[in-house]
Design a protein around this motif. Sequence first.
Motif, PDB file in Angstrom:
ATOM      1  N   THR A  37       0.832  -1.208   0.000  1.00 44.85           N
ATOM      2  CA  THR A  37       0.000   0.000   0.000  1.00 44.85           C
ATOM      3  C   THR A  37       0.864   1.255   0.000  1.00 44.85           C
ATOM      4  O   THR A  37       0.951   1.957  -0.998  1.00 44.85           O
ATOM      5  CB  THR A  37      -0.952  -0.007   1.206  1.00 44.85           C
ATOM      6  N   ILE A 179       0.293  -0.287  -4.819  1.00 42.12           N
ATOM      7  CA  ILE A 179      -1.079   0.234  -4.752  1.00 42.12           C
ATOM      8  C   ILE A 179      -1.098   1.736  -4.525  1.00 42.12           C
ATOM      9  O   ILE A 179      -1.765   2.466  -5.251  1.00 42.12           O
ATOM     10  CB  ILE A 179      -1.881  -0.506  -3.663  1.00 42.12           C
ATOM     11  N   SER A 183      -4.657   0.680   3.295  1.00 39.65           N
ATOM     12  CA  SER A 183      -5.572  -0.462   3.300  1.00 39.65           C
ATOM     13  C   SER A 183      -7.010  -0.069   3.627  1.00 39.65           C
ATOM     14  O   SER A 183      -7.270   0.924   4.309  1.00 39.65           O
ATOM     15  CB  SER A 183      -5.098  -1.508   4.317  1.00 39.65           C
ATOM     16  N   THR A 184      -7.933  -0.888   3.146  1.00 41.07           N
ATOM     17  CA  THR A 184      -9.326  -0.825   3.583  1.00 41.07           C
ATOM     18  C   THR A 184      -9.386  -1.221   5.056  1.00 41.07           C
ATOM     19  O   THR A 184      -8.699  -2.158   5.471  1.00 41.07           O
ATOM     20  CB  THR A 184     -10.185  -1.807   2.776  1.00 41.07           C
ATOM     21  N   GLY A 199     -10.610   1.461   0.614  1.00 43.84           N
ATOM     22  CA  GLY A 199      -9.291   1.170   0.068  1.00 43.84           C
ATOM     23  C   GLY A 199      -9.392   0.319  -1.178  1.00 43.84           C
ATOM     24  O   GLY A 199     -10.380   0.368  -1.912  1.00 43.84           O
ATOM     25  N   TYR A 200      -8.372  -0.480  -1.403  1.00 42.86           N
ATOM     26  CA  TYR A 200      -8.276  -1.304  -2.615  1.00 42.86           C
ATOM     27  C   TYR A 200      -9.467  -2.260  -2.725  1.00 42.86           C
ATOM     28  O   TYR A 200     -10.010  -2.472  -3.804  1.00 42.86           O
ATOM     29  CB  TYR A 200      -6.960  -2.080  -2.578  1.00 42.86           C
ATOM     30  N   TYR A 201      -9.861  -2.846  -1.602  1.00 45.14           N
ATOM     31  CA  TYR A 201     -11.040  -3.710  -1.591  1.00 45.14           C
ATOM     32  C   TYR A 201     -12.262  -2.863  -1.252  1.00 45.14           C
ATOM     33  O   TYR A 201     -12.327  -2.231  -0.201  1.00 45.14           O
ATOM     34  CB  TYR A 201     -10.883  -4.833  -0.562  1.00 45.14           C
ATOM     35  N   ASN A 202     -13.242  -2.837  -2.131  1.00 47.07           N
ATOM     36  CA  ASN A 202     -14.412  -2.007  -1.888  1.00 47.07           C
ATOM     37  C   ASN A 202     -15.545  -2.812  -1.255  1.00 47.07           C
ATOM     38  O   ASN A 202     -15.459  -4.035  -1.082  1.00 47.07           O
ATOM     39  CB  ASN A 202     -14.864  -1.299  -3.170  1.00 47.07           C
ATOM     40  N   GLU A 299      -5.843   2.079 -11.036  1.00 43.68           N
ATOM     41  CA  GLU A 299      -4.729   1.652 -10.185  1.00 43.68           C
ATOM     42  C   GLU A 299      -3.539   2.587 -10.357  1.00 43.68           C
ATOM     43  O   GLU A 299      -2.820   2.875  -9.390  1.00 43.68           O
ATOM     44  CB  GLU A 299      -4.360   0.202 -10.490  1.00 43.68           C
ATOM     45  N   ALA A 302      -4.355   5.776  -8.391  1.00 40.35           N
ATOM     46  CA  ALA A 302      -4.149   5.558  -6.957  1.00 40.35           C
ATOM     47  C   ALA A 302      -2.662   5.567  -6.612  1.00 40.35           C
ATOM     48  O   ALA A 302      -2.240   6.186  -5.622  1.00 40.35           O
ATOM     49  CB  ALA A 302      -4.781   4.234  -6.540  1.00 40.35           C
ATOM     50  N   ARG A 303      -1.859   4.900  -7.432  1.00 41.90           N
ATOM     51  CA  ARG A 303      -0.428   4.762  -7.137  1.00 41.90           C
ATOM     52  C   ARG A 303       0.309   6.101  -7.207  1.00 41.90           C
ATOM     53  O   ARG A 303       1.280   6.333  -6.499  1.00 41.90           O
ATOM     54  CB  ARG A 303       0.198   3.752  -8.099  1.00 41.90           C
ATOM     55  N   MET A 330     -12.101   1.787  -7.399  1.00 40.42           N
ATOM     56  CA  MET A 330     -11.321   2.416  -6.344  1.00 40.42           C
ATOM     57  C   MET A 330     -11.657   3.893  -6.165  1.00 40.42           C
ATOM     58  O   MET A 330     -11.009   4.594  -5.395  1.00 40.42           O
ATOM     59  CB  MET A 330      -9.823   2.262  -6.632  1.00 40.42           C
TER      60      MET A 330
END
Length: 349
Positions: A37, A179, A183-184, A199-202, A299, A302-303, A330
């Motif tokens: 992350t 990422i 984190s989520t 976060g990455y996982y919605n 992605e 985000a990065r 995301m």
Amino acid sequence: MKAWIAKMTEEQIDYQAVEKAGKMLLEGQLVAFPTETVYGLGGNALDAEASRKIYAAKGRPSDNPLIVHIGRMEDLERIAKEIPPSARALADAFWPGPLTMIFPKTDAVPFETTGGLDSVAVRFPSHKVANALILAAGGFVAAPSANTSGRPSPTTAEHVIEDLGDKIPCILDGGMVQIGLESTIVDFTEKIPTILRPGYYNQEMMEAVIGLMRMDPGIQNESEHVRPKAPGMRYRHYAPKAELTIVQGNTAHVIEKINDLAQKNCALGKKVGIICTDETAERYPMGDVKSIGMRSDEETIARHLFGILRQFDDDQADVIYSEAFDTPRMGQAIMNRLLKAAGHKVLEV
């Protein structure tokens, strides 16, 4: 103090350097290290004094809880008192990875690590350097982002050096992170699992595994009077030095408004920064224009977000205007970080 820096990659880990860094953590010192992350500022999570050192190095409020990173699933039992079946299901689906879960804590975790709370936030990162360090350090590493509190989170070792290079003894340089957003975070101390930080996982991805979840209203409506249960819930985060404004609406109207604002500010002698995408970059004739990537490649957006905010600091921008990035998967996480960086200053056009 000048940090010792050890360079490596996930493919070529310098295990000798990792063992040395792990020993430093066991001795109560701090080590910055890469995760998938952002870069983390690590200390022994079971050592109250090490956690105090983390808060001091970052200038972080001591009621803002730290995330405990583990390197083995079986170690969760030592620090989490109650682990519901739904949390185990999420762990099976998404650990190791960019997911943090909150549980009632055991007595093994000092209150200095949890910001005074009876709960503990836990993550099992997938980055191989992070995992090797955690195991070398005894299995429990508390680690917020490795930046000065309030600044954009670090996505390269250079960002860590800029903020903390003279405050901590060791930095593991693993290159740019994959990422770029933290984190989520899901709270399992509530009756219904509650997302405290996107976060990455919605939500849709996680509900496909465990069913109904809720989004904490504090994500949209932050209050200074509410004690944060998770990192980033109250205090100003990710902010560049310049005033940042998000311009949201129809693309053509957004471009027109940003160009108008840029022209007015340039006329006043101000240095104007503009955050846009590859698709729109050529439509901004003035200002310090930085593309965050293709709008279809969330992605990449985000990065690069935190790095671009830092670049504007280097460029000494006076004001920054950003397009909004409501991307499909995301988008909520990206906009959550951007809104915090802007102090929730949004222009609707």
